[in-house]
Design a protein around this motif. Structure first.
Motif, mmCIF file in Angstrom:
data_model
loop_
_atom_site.group_PDB
_atom_site.id
_atom_site.type_symbol
_atom_site.label_atom_id
_atom_site.label_comp_id
_atom_site.label_asym_id
_atom_site.label_seq_id
_atom_site.Cartn_x
_atom_site.Cartn_y
_atom_site.Cartn_z
ATOM 1 N N SER A 1 -33.605 -10.703 20.813
ATOM 2 C CA SER A 1 -34.004 -11.580 19.954
ATOM 3 C C SER A 1 -35.546 -11.640 19.417
ATOM 4 O O SER A 1 -36.270 -10.736 19.869
ATOM 5 C CB SER A 1 -33.714 -13.190 20.683
ATOM 6 O OG SER A 1 -34.542 -13.102 21.757
ATOM 7 N N GLY A 2 -35.844 -12.305 18.443
ATOM 8 C CA GLY A 2 -37.012 -12.181 17.690
ATOM 9 C C GLY A 2 -37.245 -13.370 16.667
ATOM 10 O O GLY A 2 -36.305 -14.177 16.485
ATOM 11 N N LEU A 3 -38.189 -13.255 16.117
ATOM 12 C CA LEU A 3 -38.773 -14.277 15.003
ATOM 13 C C LEU A 3 -39.109 -13.704 13.768
ATOM 14 O O LEU A 3 -39.403 -12.373 13.658
ATOM 15 C CB LEU A 3 -40.092 -15.027 15.597
ATOM 16 C CG LEU A 3 -39.765 -15.563 16.791
ATOM 17 C CD1 LEU A 3 -41.417 -16.478 17.367
ATOM 18 C CD2 LEU A 3 -38.828 -16.806 16.851
ATOM 19 N N VAL A 4 -38.831 -14.211 12.648
ATOM 20 C CA VAL A 4 -39.125 -13.956 11.259
ATOM 21 C C VAL A 4 -40.535 -13.472 11.306
ATOM 22 O O VAL A 4 -41.200 -13.871 11.800
ATOM 23 C CB VAL A 4 -38.927 -14.942 10.455
ATOM 24 C CG1 VAL A 4 -39.114 -14.592 9.340
ATOM 25 C CG2 VAL A 4 -37.283 -15.335 10.365
ATOM 26 N N TYR A 5 -40.448 -12.009 10.601
ATOM 27 C CA TYR A 5 -41.805 -11.426 10.363
ATOM 28 C C TYR A 5 -42.506 -10.781 11.622
ATOM 29 O O TYR A 5 -43.761 -10.225 11.311
ATOM 30 C CB TYR A 5 -42.952 -12.203 9.582
ATOM 31 C CG TYR A 5 -42.259 -12.772 8.392
ATOM 32 C CD1 TYR A 5 -41.942 -11.986 6.900
ATOM 33 C CD2 TYR A 5 -41.868 -14.150 7.764
ATOM 34 C CE1 TYR A 5 -41.666 -12.359 5.988
ATOM 35 C CE2 TYR A 5 -41.780 -14.687 6.807
ATOM 36 C CZ TYR A 5 -41.256 -13.895 5.790
ATOM 37 O OH TYR A 5 -40.798 -14.337 4.682
ATOM 38 N N GLU A 6 -42.057 -10.995 12.725
ATOM 39 C CA GLU A 6 -42.650 -10.577 13.831
ATOM 40 C C GLU A 6 -41.952 -9.018 14.421
ATOM 41 O O GLU A 6 -40.544 -9.112 14.336
ATOM 42 C CB GLU A 6 -42.585 -11.503 14.871
ATOM 43 C CG GLU A 6 -43.627 -12.595 14.773
ATOM 44 C CD GLU A 6 -43.659 -13.548 16.053
ATOM 45 O OE1 GLU A 6 -43.130 -12.997 17.111
ATOM 46 O OE2 GLU A 6 -44.476 -14.398 16.180
ATOM 47 N N PRO A 7 -42.492 -8.114 14.612
ATOM 48 C CA PRO A 7 -41.880 -6.613 15.130
ATOM 49 C C PRO A 7 -41.065 -6.979 16.259
ATOM 50 O O PRO A 7 -41.574 -7.896 17.142
ATOM 51 C CB PRO A 7 -42.977 -5.849 15.372
ATOM 52 C CG PRO A 7 -44.193 -6.579 14.575
ATOM 53 C CD PRO A 7 -44.003 -7.836 14.542
ATOM 54 N N VAL A 8 -39.860 -6.470 16.121
ATOM 55 C CA VAL A 8 -38.888 -6.245 17.580
ATOM 56 C C VAL A 8 -39.127 -5.011 18.211
ATOM 57 O O VAL A 8 -38.953 -3.910 17.497
ATOM 58 C CB VAL A 8 -37.676 -6.645 16.959
ATOM 59 C CG1 VAL A 8 -36.745 -6.757 18.193
ATOM 60 C CG2 VAL A 8 -37.476 -8.142 16.233
ATOM 61 N N SER A 9 -39.370 -4.922 19.412
ATOM 62 C CA SER A 9 -39.273 -3.792 20.126
ATOM 63 C C SER A 9 -38.142 -3.362 20.530
ATOM 64 O O SER A 9 -37.311 -4.013 21.197
ATOM 65 C CB SER A 9 -40.513 -3.975 21.390
ATOM 66 O OG SER A 9 -41.716 -4.350 20.967
ATOM 67 N N LEU A 10 -37.568 -2.108 20.166
ATOM 68 C CA LEU A 10 -36.434 -1.820 20.604
ATOM 69 C C LEU A 10 -36.757 -0.810 21.631
ATOM 70 O O LEU A 10 -37.369 -0.180 21.888
ATOM 71 C CB LEU A 10 -35.839 -0.748 19.513
ATOM 72 C CG LEU A 10 -35.574 -1.481 18.084
ATOM 73 C CD1 LEU A 10 -35.244 -0.316 17.014
ATOM 74 C CD2 LEU A 10 -34.616 -2.330 18.259
ATOM 75 N N PRO A 11 -35.484 -0.970 22.692
ATOM 76 C CA PRO A 11 -35.471 -0.043 23.960
ATOM 77 C C PRO A 11 -35.929 1.367 23.626
ATOM 78 O O PRO A 11 -35.211 1.812 22.820
ATOM 79 C CB PRO A 11 -34.276 -0.393 24.532
ATOM 80 C CG PRO A 11 -33.895 -1.689 23.902
ATOM 81 C CD PRO A 11 -34.253 -1.653 22.677
ATOM 82 N N GLU A 12 -36.755 2.039 24.494
ATOM 83 C CA GLU A 12 -36.916 3.424 24.378
ATOM 84 C C GLU A 12 -35.799 4.371 25.005
ATOM 85 O O GLU A 12 -35.942 5.575 24.794
ATOM 86 C CB GLU A 12 -38.513 3.713 24.840
ATOM 87 C CG GLU A 12 -39.251 3.188 24.227
ATOM 88 C CD GLU A 12 -40.631 3.408 24.515
ATOM 89 O OE1 GLU A 12 -41.050 4.279 25.678
ATOM 90 O OE2 GLU A 12 -41.869 3.277 23.999
ATOM 91 N N THR A 13 -35.339 3.804 26.168
ATOM 92 C CA THR A 13 -34.400 4.472 26.843
ATOM 93 C C THR A 13 -33.065 3.421 27.066
ATOM 94 O O THR A 13 -33.180 2.396 26.866
ATOM 95 C CB THR A 13 -34.731 4.813 28.207
ATOM 96 O OG1 THR A 13 -35.181 3.587 28.881
ATOM 97 C CG2 THR A 13 -35.934 5.602 28.279
#
Length: 244
Positions: A178-190
């Motif tokens: 989940s995230g907010l508009v205009y804010e970067p979302v961190s995707l899992p690295e592994t």
């Protein structure tokens, strides 16, 4: 060239002037997986020594340290291929050579026995090897060792045992973020995969987009794959307006 041991059994590996009898090397112990996927599976080779019985490709996957595959001569290249019977996650390939020698070879894998990818490249090796246990990450049905044309200095391609360790590919679910508009979302690295026997692997992910952000609320999907393996990975994202 061929020499003979005390029981009259041909010893293929040594060129002229090197007929020393060596103790059979044993398998290196894999770090995680204990089941040898190649054991008893169908094996084939570029050639097989026919001057005496028992030196067939199948002898390299029978689990018997007293039998081996040997090519029919010292000419190169030579190869040994095993069909695992289906696509598996391949983590280790262990080769037990006939004798300690500076073998030069490439380990490869394929899902169709036609198009091959490199698991490990030892074509420039100069180290004396009696066995070599190589760790990697791949998915394939066929695994082969290919002795290169300039690599063995007169040594015959000859293997006591060719072992492949890994497991059936486990089911895994999409990531839910989940995230907010205009804010970067961190995707899992592994991604963590749990195999039969309790073996757990953390494998890196390559996403189609390295960083994501959205200018409107909604449901989004980002795709990627497990690095080096190509298995698909999905992240489902719920993006909300700020302050809601």
């Amino acid at each position: 060239r061929i020499s003979f041991d005390e029981q009259g059994t041909p010893v293929f590996g040594a060129p002229a002037g090197r007929y020393d009898l060596l103790e059979k090397p044993q398998s290196a112990e894999p770090n995680d997986f204990k089941d040898n996927l190649a054991l008893g599976k169908t094996a084939s080779a570029s050639s097989e020594y026919r001057g005496a019985p028992g030196y067939l490709a199948s002898s390299a996957v029978d689990g018997d340290r007293n039998t081996r595959w040997a090519a029919d001569g010292s000419s190169m290249p030579q190869s040994l291929t095993v069909d695992l019977g289906g696509n598996y996650f391949i983590n280790y390939v262990n080769t037990v050579f006939e004798m300690s020698a500076p073998y030069q070879f490439v380990l490869e894998y394929s899902d169709d026995n036609l198009t091959w990818k490199t698991f490990a490249d030892y074509s420039a090796n100069t180290e004396e090897l009696s066995s070599k246990n190589v760790e990697g990450a791949a998915v394939g049905r066929y695994v082969r060792i290919r002795f290169t044309a300039d690599g063995t200095q007169g040594y015959w391609a000859s293997i006591w045992e060719f072992e492949v360790y890994g497991g059936e590919i486990p089911a895994y679910e999409p990531f839910v973020l989940s995230g907010l508009v205009y804010e970067p979302v961190s995707l899992p690295e592994t991604i963590e995969l749990e195999f039969d026997g309790g073996v757990v692997k953390q494998l890196p992910i390559i996403w189609e987009q390295a960083a994501v952000s959205f200018d409107a609320a909604g449901e989004y999907t980002v795709n990627g794959e497990i690095a080096g393996i190509g298995l698909p990975v999905t992240a489902n994202l719920s993006i909300a307006e700020k302050g809601l």
